[in-house]
Motif scaffolding. Structure first.
Motif: not given
Length: 683
Positions: A469-479
């Motif tokens: 979930g932490r990875v998803a949050a990071g990528l969501g902010a980038l993509l």
């Protein structure tokens, strides 16, 4: 030992090092990056003198103060009538009183981009001046004026003292600017200097320094010299907004100043303070030529029989001959604690290779869909590329995102596949408090960022229940509008469209041993099992560790391998097994020989809690791996005696019934100190 307070969220980065011998006198998280207030102004001054040396800048050039330069705060120019000063005079104001208006005027002339690039050209990845001084800070501008770690700042001031980057004349000017520093409130407070007047020997000490101060920061960087020794130091402290840790921080900085003074031969002129210091610091153990061999052996025996060692098991070998010199129950298995990481590191180097990098890949799953496949790189970071993290030289999510935008501009959906380690995310013997509040291990997932830390810079930072979930949050902010969900790579997934890679395996093993990082150890041991044809299940891990150890010709009789980190109380290692592994490395046999240089070194890279007080006499003569869980304090490595004899040792201060305590750890250190002092008498 100096106790660095952590109340109010106080974080430290500290390094004190002899400039000429490079001996580390004190360290505490020297790679940790912190906000440093005005410390970054050093790079502005250095850039100016570099341009002077290149002939493109004159210190006589006049700079006229503009309204946009005026910010107030620290400084004197705001109180002067003269609106035009030379670059030399402005730089002197920055060095002496950290003048903010002068800083802004110089940055307008030199350029903030040039100063940032200058720090990078000097080789500093984490230390920089980020911006001119602005208040309030406008949107889009850096929140930190400057940031740094102690390791890089000690390197900077050491090079400055040695004239390695500037001409001797420019180096002398730089040191004169900082020799006028008016702020003696921190490390230098113990020396009772007059502000603005310590650019000479005063009380046997010559000091130049730069400090940084805001409401949540105290930082002091400089060089202190005695008649025959010069020491570089950086003491950086930052605490939580809204708190006020100034008292404890300044008190601790003064303790560092005391340590520096003692190192350079300074005599404290305050009799009450000097007497209190002498009473608080135990006499350093010493050995003289008059000590007989019998007395030396008796001193070792006394340390080896210390009741604080509990049910101790140990083995000491002559490094060259392999002859056993001292032993107690050397074949009795003991809980390993983090000494297990010597096994994990050796197997990683042997089975994965010193240059291997762990990939994180994205493969095409359709015209608008892709799958990010976690490869087990727990050091992958959600911070921006070039920004600091806990792990050195990590791969970054933003680099993956950049590649995806270029190679799949039509991407609409991204699946996150973390299934590589799914069979062994948590061992039942591990304490769940390790995720939070004790914060020393996450779930072992093949796809996570920053070891799943809440704070990517902090070692002990709370871990989550959902690393992906932490990875998803990071990528969501980038993509942006890309749909991100958990999933797995389908059969026959398409070509690779993005990839980033970890640091080389040698550096990962070095970091695992330095910080005793449990997540990294567990990831590496799983990759070893998979590389050998197994999988990441617990049964497979344990089989493959034993088989890999056997392939290296090590006798693992009595040993039990449960995990790669040593966290489980069910791990068992014998002193003989560990000592033999390390001795083969000492003798130069690969892959063991690649591991030995990565072990931590006392007074340098080892925890500052080890070999304190009287045990400081070992200096940097111990290269070892530490370990601690409730049932054992363990230490294994190589100690060099005063006669330059190298002894290989493994010590397990064990108690299966009552948790071991600090006294057990100190007793282990005393035993190894006795080996250093008296080990030449062993036969």
């Amino acid at each position: 030992m100096i106790d660095f307070p952590t109340d109010d969220g106080c974080r430290w980065s500290v390094l004190v090092r002899d400039i000429d011998s490079e001996q580390v006198l004190l360290q505490h998280s020297p790679e940790r990056v912190l906000s440093t207030a005005s410390i970054g102004k050093l790079f502005l001054l250095h850039r100016i003198l570099t341009e002077v040396d290149a002939g493109t800048r004159s210190l006589d050039e006049l700079v006229t103060r503009l309204p946009s330069d005026v910010i107030g705060g620290s400084g004197l120019w705001q109180k002067l009538q003269q609106d035009a000063l030379s670059i030399y005079d402005l730089a002197a104001l920055v060095g002496a009183v950290s003048d903010n208006d002068a800083t802004n005027a110089l940055l307008r002339v030199v350029g903030i981009d040039a100063v940032r690039e200058h720090a990078r050209e000097l080789g500093y990845q984490h230390s920089r001046l980020n911006d001119a001084i602005r208040w309030p800070i406008p949107p889009g501008h850096p929140s930190r004026l400057s940031e740094a770690n102690a390791s890089e700042m000690v390197d900077f001031v050491s090079r400055l003292q040695l004239d390695r980057d500037l001409s001797p004349g420019s180096g002398d000017i730089f040191r004169k600017w900082l020799g006028a520093s008016a702020d003696m409130s921190m490390v230098a407070s113990v020396f009772d200097f007059d502000g603005l007047d310590h650019d000479c020997f005063d009380g046997g000490v010559w000091l130049w320094n730069k400090t940084g101060t805001i409401s949540t920061v105290r930082a002091d960087v400089g060089v202190a010299m005695g008649r025959s020794r010069r020491v570089a130091y950086a003491v950086l402290a930052e605490w939580d907004a809204g708190a006020d840790a100034r008292g404890p921080v300044l008190e601790t900085m003064a303790e560092v100043g005391q340590l520096i003074g003692e190192a350079i031969g300074w005599q404290d002129p305050r009799p009450k303070r000097s007497a209190a210091r002498a009473a608080a610091v135990p006499a350093v153990a010493s050995v003289s030529a008059s000590v007989s061999a019998a007395d030396a052996r008796a001193a070792i025996a006394a340390a080896a029989n210390d009741a604080a060692l509990r049910d101790v098991r140990y083995l000491v070998l002559d490094g060259d001959s392999g002859a056993p010199l001292l032993e107690r129950s050397p074949d009795e298995p003991s809980p390993s604690a983090s000494v297990m990481k010597t096994v994990t590191g050796t197997l990683a180097l042997a089975n994965l290779g010193a240059d291997h990098r762990i990939p994180t890949r994205v493969v095409r799953a359709g015209d608008t869909e892709a799958v990010l496949i976690g490869g087990g790189d727990v050091t992958l970071s959600r911070t921006a590329t070039g920004e600091p993290t806990f792990y050195p030289h990590p791969a970054h999510l933003d680099a993956l995102a950049d590649q995806l935008r270029t190679n799949m501009p039509g991407l609409k959906r991204l699946l996150l596949d973390d299934e590589l380690f799914a069979a062994s995310q948590w061992h039942p013997t591990w304490d769940p408090a390790g995720r939070s509040p004790e914060n020393y291990i996450p779930f072992i997932g093949a796809l996570q960022v920053d070891g799943d830390r809440d704070d990517p810079l902090m070692d002990d930072s709370a871990r989550s229940e959902n690393p992906v979930g932490r990875v998803a949050a990071g990528l969501g902010a980038l993509l942006g509008d890309v749909d991100i969900a958990r999933g797995s790579a389908p059969e026959g997934a398409g070509d690779e469209v993005a990839r980033v890679q970890s640091a080389p395996m040698t550096e990962l093993v070095r970091e695992m041993l330095r910080s005793s990082d449990n997540a990294l150890a567990e990831a590496l041991v799983r990759l070893v099992a998979i590389a050998r044809g197994g999988d990441a299940s617990w049964d497979s891990l344990q089989r493959e560790i034993r088989a890999a150890v056997a392939d290296l010709g090590l006798d693992a009789s009595g040993c039990e391998f449960v995990d790669g980190s040593g966290l489980s109380e069910d791990n068992r290692l014998t002193p003989r097994f560990v000592a033999e592994l390390l001795r083969r490395g000492y003798l130069g046999e690969e892959p063991f020989a690649s591991l030995v240089p990565l072990l931590t070194v006392s007074s340098q890279t080892m925890s500052p809690a080890r070999f304190t007080g009287a045990n400081r006499v070992v200096g940097n003569s111990v290269r070892a791996k530490t370990g601690f869980i409730n049932s054992v304090h363990s230490l294994a490595g190589i100690v060099t005696t005063r006669g330059q004899r190298n002894l290989v040792f493994a010590v397990f201060a064990c108690d299966l019934d009552t948790p071991v305590d600090r006294e057990a750890r100190l007793a282990v250190d005393r035993l190894v100190t006795a080996l250093h002092l008296h080990g030449d008498a062993l036969e």
